[in-house]
Design a protein around this motif. Sequence first.
Motif, PDB file in Angstrom:
ATOM      1  N   THR A 176       0.744  -1.091   0.509  1.00 17.50           N
ATOM      2  CA  THR A 176       0.120  -0.008   0.248  1.00 17.50           C
ATOM      3  C   THR A 176       0.815   1.929  -0.104  1.00 17.50           C
ATOM      4  OG1 THR A 176       0.034   0.316   2.609  1.00 17.50           O
ATOM      5  CG2 THR A 176      -1.992  -1.001   0.868  1.00 17.50           C
ATOM      6  N   SER A 177       0.257   2.325  -0.289  1.00 18.35           N
ATOM      7  CA  SER A 177       0.769   3.940  -0.154  1.00 18.35           C
ATOM      8  C   SER A 177       0.062   5.094  -0.304  1.00 18.35           C
ATOM      9  CB  SER A 177       2.060   3.514  -1.532  1.00 18.35           C
ATOM     10  OG  SER A 177       1.379   3.646  -2.986  1.00 18.35           O
ATOM     11  N   TRP A 178       0.589   5.901   0.078  1.00 23.00           N
ATOM     12  CA  TRP A 178      -0.235   7.467  -0.187  1.00 23.00           C
ATOM     13  C   TRP A 178       0.653   8.045   0.125  1.00 23.00           C
ATOM     14  CZ3 TRP A 178      -0.388   3.494   3.496  1.00 23.00           C
ATOM     15  CH2 TRP A 178      -0.082   4.203   4.964  1.00 23.00           C
ATOM     16  N   ARG A 179       0.395   9.637   0.725  1.00 25.49           N
ATOM     17  CA  ARG A 179       0.985  10.690  -0.138  1.00 25.49           C
ATOM     18  C   ARG A 179       0.433  11.275   0.997  1.00 25.49           C
ATOM     19  NH1 ARG A 179       5.347  13.047  -2.387  1.00 25.49           N
ATOM     20  NH2 ARG A 179       5.561  16.035  -1.633  1.00 25.49           N
ATOM     21  N   TRP A 180       1.373  12.588   2.463  1.00 24.76           N
ATOM     22  CA  TRP A 180       0.383  12.420   3.591  1.00 24.76           C
ATOM     23  C   TRP A 180       0.076  14.516   2.625  1.00 24.76           C
ATOM     24  CZ3 TRP A 180      -1.198  10.214   6.853  1.00 24.76           C
ATOM     25  CH2 TRP A 180      -0.417   9.204   7.858  1.00 24.76           C
ATOM     26  N   SER A 181      -0.388  14.673   3.801  1.00 20.68           N
ATOM     27  CA  SER A 181      -1.412  16.443   3.005  1.00 20.68           C
ATOM     28  C   SER A 181      -0.608  17.441   3.991  1.00 20.68           C
ATOM     29  CB  SER A 181      -2.387  16.459   2.906  1.00 20.68           C
ATOM     30  OG  SER A 181      -2.521  16.253   4.397  1.00 20.68           O
ATOM     31  N   GLY A 182      -0.353  16.923   4.858  1.00 20.58           N
ATOM     32  CA  GLY A 182       0.782  17.914   5.826  1.00 20.58           C
ATOM     33  C   GLY A 182       1.324  17.228   6.668  1.00 20.58           C
ATOM     34  N   ASP A 183       1.250  17.546   7.991  1.00 16.51           N
ATOM     35  CA  ASP A 183       3.566  17.458   8.301  1.00 16.51           C
ATOM     36  C   ASP A 183       3.499  16.101   9.235  1.00 16.51           C
ATOM     37  OD1 ASP A 183       1.461  17.807  11.110  1.00 16.51           O
ATOM     38  OD2 ASP A 183       3.381  19.459  11.635  1.00 16.51           O
ATOM     39  N   GLU A 184       2.635  14.849   8.305  1.00 21.62           N
ATOM     40  CA  GLU A 184       2.225  13.454   9.715  1.00 21.62           C
ATOM     41  C   GLU A 184       4.072  12.853   9.268  1.00 21.62           C
ATOM     42  OE1 GLU A 184      -1.727  14.777   7.682  1.00 21.62           O
ATOM     43  OE2 GLU A 184       0.123  15.079   7.073  1.00 21.62           O
ATOM     44  N   ARG A 185       3.893  11.996  10.477  1.00 23.00           N
ATOM     45  CA  ARG A 185       4.622  11.221  10.151  1.00 23.00           C
ATOM     46  C   ARG A 185       4.828  10.253  10.674  1.00 23.00           C
ATOM     47  NH1 ARG A 185       5.906  14.517   6.574  1.00 23.00           N
ATOM     48  NH2 ARG A 185       7.660  15.976   6.099  1.00 23.00           N
ATOM     49  N   VAL A 186       5.228   8.453  10.333  1.00 25.82           N
ATOM     50  CA  VAL A 186       5.218   7.481  11.100  1.00 25.82           C
ATOM     51  C   VAL A 186       6.126   6.689  11.642  1.00 25.82           C
ATOM     52  CG1 VAL A 186       4.476   5.405   9.982  1.00 25.82           C
ATOM     53  CG2 VAL A 186       3.754   6.790   8.879  1.00 25.82           C
ATOM     54  N   GLN A 187       5.839   6.571  13.082  1.00 24.08           N
ATOM     55  CA  GLN A 187       6.200   6.494  13.655  1.00 24.08           C
ATOM     56  C   GLN A 187       6.541   5.553  14.304  1.00 24.08           C
ATOM     57  OE1 GLN A 187       7.457   8.815  16.083  1.00 24.08           O
ATOM     58  NE2 GLN A 187       7.100  10.482  14.423  1.00 24.08           N
ATOM     59  N   SER A 188       5.449   4.304  14.567  1.00 23.38           N
ATOM     60  CA  SER A 188       5.409   2.690  14.461  1.00 23.38           C
ATOM     61  C   SER A 188       4.281   1.899  13.682  1.00 23.38           C
ATOM     62  CB  SER A 188       5.337   2.134  15.858  1.00 23.38           C
ATOM     63  OG  SER A 188       4.620   2.670  16.723  1.00 23.38           O
ATOM     64  N   VAL A 189       4.666   0.947  13.079  1.00 28.78           N
ATOM     65  CA  VAL A 189       3.748  -0.276  12.229  1.00 28.78           C
ATOM     66  C   VAL A 189       3.076  -1.350  12.487  1.00 28.78           C
ATOM     67  CG1 VAL A 189       3.384  -0.953  10.273  1.00 28.78           C
ATOM     68  CG2 VAL A 189       4.150   1.450   9.888  1.00 28.78           C
ATOM     69  N   TRP A 190       2.453  -1.851  12.890  1.00 29.24           N
ATOM     70  CA  TRP A 190       2.356  -3.371  13.097  1.00 29.24           C
ATOM     71  C   TRP A 190       1.391  -3.784  12.550  1.00 29.24           C
ATOM     72  CZ3 TRP A 190       1.188   0.853  15.768  1.00 29.24           C
ATOM     73  CH2 TRP A 190      -0.304   1.289  16.183  1.00 29.24           C
ATOM     74  N   GLY A 191       1.492  -5.216  11.979  1.00 29.72           N
ATOM     75  CA  GLY A 191       0.822  -6.107  10.976  1.00 29.72           C
ATOM     76  C   GLY A 191       1.382  -5.392   9.398  1.00 29.72           C
ATOM     77  N   GLY A 192       2.140  -5.058   9.470  1.00 31.62           N
ATOM     78  CA  GLY A 192       3.432  -4.646   8.184  1.00 31.62           C
ATOM     79  C   GLY A 192       4.852  -3.562   8.578  1.00 31.62           C
ATOM     80  N   VAL A 193       4.480  -3.505   7.748  1.00 37.07           N
ATOM     81  CA  VAL A 193       6.456  -3.609   7.570  1.00 37.07           C
ATOM     82  C   VAL A 193       6.808  -2.306   6.196  1.00 37.07           C
ATOM     83  CG1 VAL A 193       8.877  -3.382   6.265  1.00 37.07           C
ATOM     84  CG2 VAL A 193       6.986  -5.105   7.405  1.00 37.07           C
ATOM     85  N   ALA A 194       6.841  -1.284   7.076  1.00 37.43           N
ATOM     86  CA  ALA A 194       7.100   0.348   7.038  1.00 37.43           C
ATOM     87  C   ALA A 194       8.591   0.763   5.750  1.00 37.43           C
ATOM     88  CB  ALA A 194       6.998   1.069   7.821  1.00 37.43           C
ATOM     89  N   GLU A 195       8.282   1.288   4.148  1.00 39.87           N
ATOM     90  CA  GLU A 195       9.837   0.899   3.581  1.00 39.87           C
ATOM     91  C   GLU A 195       9.240   2.577   3.487  1.00 39.87           C
ATOM     92  OE1 GLU A 195       8.947  -1.187  -0.120  1.00 39.87           O
ATOM     93  OE2 GLU A 195       9.220  -3.159   1.365  1.00 39.87           O
ATOM     94  N   GLY A 196      10.315   3.278   4.048  1.00 39.13           N
ATOM     95  CA  GLY A 196      10.813   4.766   2.965  1.00 39.13           C
ATOM     96  C   GLY A 196      10.185   5.332   4.881  1.00 39.13           C
ATOM     97  N   VAL A 197      10.894   6.631   4.854  1.00 39.88           N
ATOM     98  CA  VAL A 197       9.822   7.819   5.794  1.00 39.88           C
ATOM     99  C   VAL A 197       9.508   8.945   4.756  1.00 39.88           C
ATOM    100  CG1 VAL A 197      11.553   6.951   7.270  1.00 39.88           C
ATOM    101  CG2 VAL A 197      12.798   8.486   6.238  1.00 39.88           C
ATOM    102  N   GLY A 198       9.434  10.110   5.380  1.00 38.68           N
ATOM    103  CA  GLY A 198       9.234  11.206   4.783  1.00 38.68           C
ATOM    104  C   GLY A 198       7.319  11.724   4.352  1.00 38.68           C
ATOM    105  N   PRO A 199       7.478  11.838   3.315  1.00 38.43           N
ATOM    106  CA  PRO A 199       5.577  12.962   3.315  1.00 38.43           C
ATOM    107  C   PRO A 199       5.253  11.027   2.240  1.00 38.43           C
ATOM    108  CG  PRO A 199       7.014  13.762   1.829  1.00 38.43           C
ATOM    109  CD  PRO A 199       7.693  13.128   2.640  1.00 38.43           C
ATOM    110  N   ASP A 200       5.855  10.231   1.915  1.00 36.61           N
ATOM    111  CA  ASP A 200       5.531  10.135   1.175  1.00 36.61           C
ATOM    112  C   ASP A 200       5.576   8.153   0.925  1.00 36.61           C
ATOM    113  OD1 ASP A 200       5.088  10.110  -1.678  1.00 36.61           O
ATOM    114  OD2 ASP A 200       6.640  10.876  -1.633  1.00 36.61           O
ATOM    115  N   VAL A 201       4.751   7.920   1.321  1.00 35.99           N
ATOM    116  CA  VAL A 201       4.399   6.022   2.053  1.00 35.99           C
ATOM    117  C   VAL A 201       4.576   5.346   1.812  1.00 35.99           C
ATOM    118  CG1 VAL A 201       3.299   5.142   4.653  1.00 35.99           C
ATOM    119  CG2 VAL A 201       3.463   7.680   4.680  1.00 35.99           C
ATOM    120  N   THR A 202       5.179   4.004   2.341  1.00 33.60           N
ATOM    121  CA  THR A 202       4.790   3.169   1.882  1.00 33.60           C
ATOM    122  C   THR A 202       4.825   2.012   2.470  1.00 33.60           C
ATOM    123  OG1 THR A 202       6.393   3.063  -0.466  1.00 33.60           O
ATOM    124  CG2 THR A 202       5.479   0.949  -0.172  1.00 33.60           C
TER     125      THR A 202
END
Length: 243
Positions: free
Chosen positions: A180-206
Amino acid sequence: MVRTFGAALAAALALTGLAAPAGTLRSPAPTAATPTPAPTLTCPPALPVSGQVTGATTSSLTITYWMVLSPPCGYDPPLLVSLFASREDATQWRDPVAEAVTGLDRSGSVTVGGLTPGTAYWFRFGDTKGVRDPYVIGGPARTLSFCAATATVDSSWGGGFVATVTVRNNGTAPMSGWLTSWRWSGDERVQSVWGGVAEGVGPDVTVRNASWNGTLPPGGSTTFGLLVATSAAPGAITPDCRG
């Protein structure tokens, strides 16, 4: 002399056709009848036909229709429903990508198949005699993707929020992995993920599947969670999904 003048006048009138034989009355010349204009048809201010998409699969759209008016202001069934790849094509009745004919009911549903998964379409109505409805351009209506993802914000506070993303297999075959992927519209930042594996940091989330929830049967689903830091929680998260 008077008698002679009278005889001469009578002869002159007879020559010009203004005199009639004694004892007869002259009828006035016949007048041509004025034709009665045909009444002007005024149709009521209503759409002759209307409809909306009421169902979707990965390869079809179901359109429910209502035929409000009959000829000469509307149509008789069956209707021809045409799908187009863009609103511009629909506006110009150009290059329909799929069509289907309705039944003989004045209201009902018709399913248009043979479509591409995860694709937007616009629809228009006509009849089977070639008359095209000039009013309704419906859409965009999107077929389901094999992999679909939806997100909900479960709770939020001044400095962040928690969200759950649901991943579903809409296809007819098992799915061996998803992303899955999406782009934040503001200053959101992922701190942690459970049930999946985050790839990369910043406004574009995968986020891709974990080792244990990547295989989904047809109609199956799984979820993963997010802890996100932000100054304001977003109104909605709209992830894309690839399987």
